[in-house]
Design a protein around this motif. Structure first.
Motif, PDB file in Angstrom:
ATOM      1  N   VAL A   3       0.837  -1.200   0.000  1.00 47.70           N
ATOM      2  CA  VAL A   3       0.000   0.000   0.000  1.00 47.70           C
ATOM      3  C   VAL A   3       0.876   1.255   0.000  1.00 47.70           C
ATOM      4  O   VAL A   3       0.609   2.200  -0.750  1.00 47.70           O
ATOM      5  CB  VAL A   3      -0.965  -0.005   1.206  1.00 47.70           C
ATOM      6  CG1 VAL A   3      -1.737   1.282   1.289  1.00 47.70           C
ATOM      7  CG2 VAL A   3      -1.891  -1.195   1.129  1.00 47.70           C
ATOM      8  N   GLN A   4       1.915   1.270   0.808  1.00 46.86           N
ATOM      9  CA  GLN A   4       2.801   2.433   0.857  1.00 46.86           C
ATOM     10  C   GLN A   4       3.530   2.622  -0.467  1.00 46.86           C
ATOM     11  O   GLN A   4       3.717   3.754  -0.922  1.00 46.86           O
ATOM     12  CB  GLN A   4       3.809   2.311   2.008  1.00 46.86           C
ATOM     13  CG  GLN A   4       3.202   2.528   3.370  1.00 46.86           C
ATOM     14  CD  GLN A   4       2.520   1.282   3.942  1.00 46.86           C
ATOM     15  OE1 GLN A   4       2.544   0.207   3.349  1.00 46.86           O
ATOM     16  NE2 GLN A   4       1.895   1.425   5.098  1.00 46.86           N
ATOM     17  N   TRP A  57      -5.096   5.652  -6.062  1.00 43.03           N
ATOM     18  CA  TRP A  57      -5.221   6.326  -4.767  1.00 43.03           C
ATOM     19  C   TRP A  57      -6.475   5.860  -4.026  1.00 43.03           C
ATOM     20  O   TRP A  57      -6.453   5.673  -2.810  1.00 43.03           O
ATOM     21  CB  TRP A  57      -5.212   7.834  -4.951  1.00 43.03           C
ATOM     22  CG  TRP A  57      -5.166   8.594  -3.662  1.00 43.03           C
ATOM     23  CD1 TRP A  57      -6.157   9.319  -3.111  1.00 43.03           C
ATOM     24  CD2 TRP A  57      -4.055   8.667  -2.753  1.00 43.03           C
ATOM     25  NE1 TRP A  57      -5.745   9.863  -1.924  1.00 43.03           N
ATOM     26  CE2 TRP A  57      -4.460   9.482  -1.674  1.00 43.03           C
ATOM     27  CE3 TRP A  57      -2.770   8.139  -2.761  1.00 43.03           C
ATOM     28  CZ2 TRP A  57      -3.615   9.762  -0.604  1.00 43.03           C
ATOM     29  CZ3 TRP A  57      -1.932   8.429  -1.688  1.00 43.03           C
ATOM     30  CH2 TRP A  57      -2.359   9.227  -0.630  1.00 43.03           C
ATOM     31  N   TRP A  59      -7.777   2.943  -4.274  1.00 40.32           N
ATOM     32  CA  TRP A  59      -7.421   1.616  -3.765  1.00 40.32           C
ATOM     33  C   TRP A  59      -6.606   1.740  -2.480  1.00 40.32           C
ATOM     34  O   TRP A  59      -6.851   1.033  -1.510  1.00 40.32           O
ATOM     35  CB  TRP A  59      -6.630   0.831  -4.824  1.00 40.32           C
ATOM     36  CG  TRP A  59      -6.207  -0.516  -4.334  1.00 40.32           C
ATOM     37  CD1 TRP A  59      -6.954  -1.647  -4.306  1.00 40.32           C
ATOM     38  CD2 TRP A  59      -4.937  -0.846  -3.761  1.00 40.32           C
ATOM     39  NE1 TRP A  59      -6.226  -2.673  -3.755  1.00 40.32           N
ATOM     40  CE2 TRP A  59      -4.975  -2.210  -3.416  1.00 40.32           C
ATOM     41  CE3 TRP A  59      -3.764  -0.130  -3.512  1.00 40.32           C
ATOM     42  CZ2 TRP A  59      -3.901  -2.867  -2.828  1.00 40.32           C
ATOM     43  CZ3 TRP A  59      -2.689  -0.782  -2.929  1.00 40.32           C
ATOM     44  CH2 TRP A  59      -2.760  -2.133  -2.595  1.00 40.32           C
ATOM     45  N   VAL A  60      -5.646   2.668  -2.485  1.00 40.29           N
ATOM     46  CA  VAL A  60      -4.833   2.900  -1.283  1.00 40.29           C
ATOM     47  C   VAL A  60      -5.726   3.282  -0.111  1.00 40.29           C
ATOM     48  O   VAL A  60      -5.575   2.767   1.003  1.00 40.29           O
ATOM     49  CB  VAL A  60      -3.756   3.983  -1.538  1.00 40.29           C
ATOM     50  CG1 VAL A  60      -3.130   4.460  -0.242  1.00 40.29           C
ATOM     51  CG2 VAL A  60      -2.688   3.470  -2.497  1.00 40.29           C
ATOM     52  N   GLN A  62      -8.709   2.518   0.457  1.00 37.57           N
ATOM     53  CA  GLN A  62      -9.479   1.375   0.955  1.00 37.57           C
ATOM     54  C   GLN A  62      -8.694   0.624   2.020  1.00 37.57           C
ATOM     55  O   GLN A  62      -9.280  -0.001   2.896  1.00 37.57           O
ATOM     56  CB  GLN A  62      -9.790   0.380  -0.172  1.00 37.57           C
ATOM     57  CG  GLN A  62     -10.856   0.809  -1.110  1.00 37.57           C
ATOM     58  CD  GLN A  62     -11.093  -0.261  -2.156  1.00 37.57           C
ATOM     59  OE1 GLN A  62     -10.169  -0.895  -2.642  1.00 37.57           O
ATOM     60  NE2 GLN A  62     -12.352  -0.456  -2.500  1.00 37.57           N
ATOM     61  N   LYS A  63      -7.376   0.688   1.936  1.00 37.04           N
ATOM     62  CA  LYS A  63      -6.515  -0.123   2.792  1.00 37.04           C
ATOM     63  C   LYS A  63      -5.970   0.619   4.002  1.00 37.04           C
ATOM     64  O   LYS A  63      -5.606   0.001   4.989  1.00 37.04           O
ATOM     65  CB  LYS A  63      -5.317  -0.646   1.982  1.00 37.04           C
ATOM     66  CG  LYS A  63      -5.665  -1.300   0.679  1.00 37.04           C
ATOM     67  CD  LYS A  63      -6.374  -2.596   0.887  1.00 37.04           C
ATOM     68  CE  LYS A  63      -6.668  -3.269  -0.446  1.00 37.04           C
ATOM     69  NZ  LYS A  63      -7.529  -4.401  -0.326  1.00 37.04           N
ATOM     70  N   VAL A  64      -5.874   1.954   3.899  1.00 37.08           N
ATOM     71  CA  VAL A  64      -5.182   2.745   4.925  1.00 37.08           C
ATOM     72  C   VAL A  64      -6.014   3.973   5.270  1.00 37.08           C
ATOM     73  O   VAL A  64      -6.706   4.523   4.410  1.00 37.08           O
ATOM     74  CB  VAL A  64      -3.792   3.197   4.397  1.00 37.08           C
ATOM     75  CG1 VAL A  64      -3.062   4.053   5.409  1.00 37.08           C
ATOM     76  CG2 VAL A  64      -2.940   2.011   4.009  1.00 37.08           C
ATOM     77  N   GLU A  65      -5.893   4.409   6.506  1.00 36.03           N
ATOM     78  CA  GLU A  65      -6.569   5.640   6.926  1.00 36.03           C
ATOM     79  C   GLU A  65      -5.979   6.826   6.167  1.00 36.03           C
ATOM     80  O   GLU A  65      -4.770   6.909   5.958  1.00 36.03           O
ATOM     81  CB  GLU A  65      -6.367   5.864   8.422  1.00 36.03           C
ATOM     82  CG  GLU A  65      -7.006   4.827   9.304  1.00 36.03           C
ATOM     83  CD  GLU A  65      -6.648   5.024  10.773  1.00 36.03           C
ATOM     84  OE1 GLU A  65      -5.971   6.019  11.101  1.00 36.03           O
ATOM     85  OE2 GLU A  65      -7.033   4.170  11.574  1.00 36.03           O
TER      86      GLU A  65
END
Length: 113
Positions: A3-4, A57, A59-60, A62-65
């Motif tokens: 994700v990062q 972005w 998608w990102v 969705q995974k991270v605050e």
């Protein structure tokens, strides 16, 4: 970790998009037409890159605050001027480098929080 990496790729993509927007703006100033090949091609490339990075972005996010990953967007304040220097020969004053250092410190502090 993935994700990062995708988040950083998004920032790089947006920075490249800004450079492409500048190339198309320069071409537009020279040709006076959005339909000139160079103007249209670079504008379309920038818009396509922005569309792809926007989807990535989302998608990102969705995974991270948002608050944890958004500080990475500040990297664009470093990458775009660096690209403008390398591609367009733009110059910067000492204050710019002080500002970049402060931004980088801020990114490190917020990402590690």
């Amino acid at each position: 970790m993935l994700v990062q990496i995708v988040a950083v790729i998004c920032v790089i993509g947006l920075a490249i998009g800004q450079i492409l927007f500048k190339v198309s703006a320069t071409s537009l100033a020279q040709t006076g037409s959005f339909f000139a090949l160079k103007t249209a091609a670079t504008l379309l490339a920038a818009m396509t890159l922005y569309a792809i990075t926007t989807i990535a972005w989302v998608w990102v996010l969705q995974k991270v605050e948002l608050g944890r990953v958004y500080p990475l967007m500040a990297l664009a304040f470093v990458l775009v001027p660096l690209g403008s220097h390398l591609i367009f020969g733009e110059r910067f004053h000492l204050q710019y480098f002080v500002g970049v250092a402060l931004i980088m410190i801020g990114i490190v502090v917020t990402v590690k929080a």
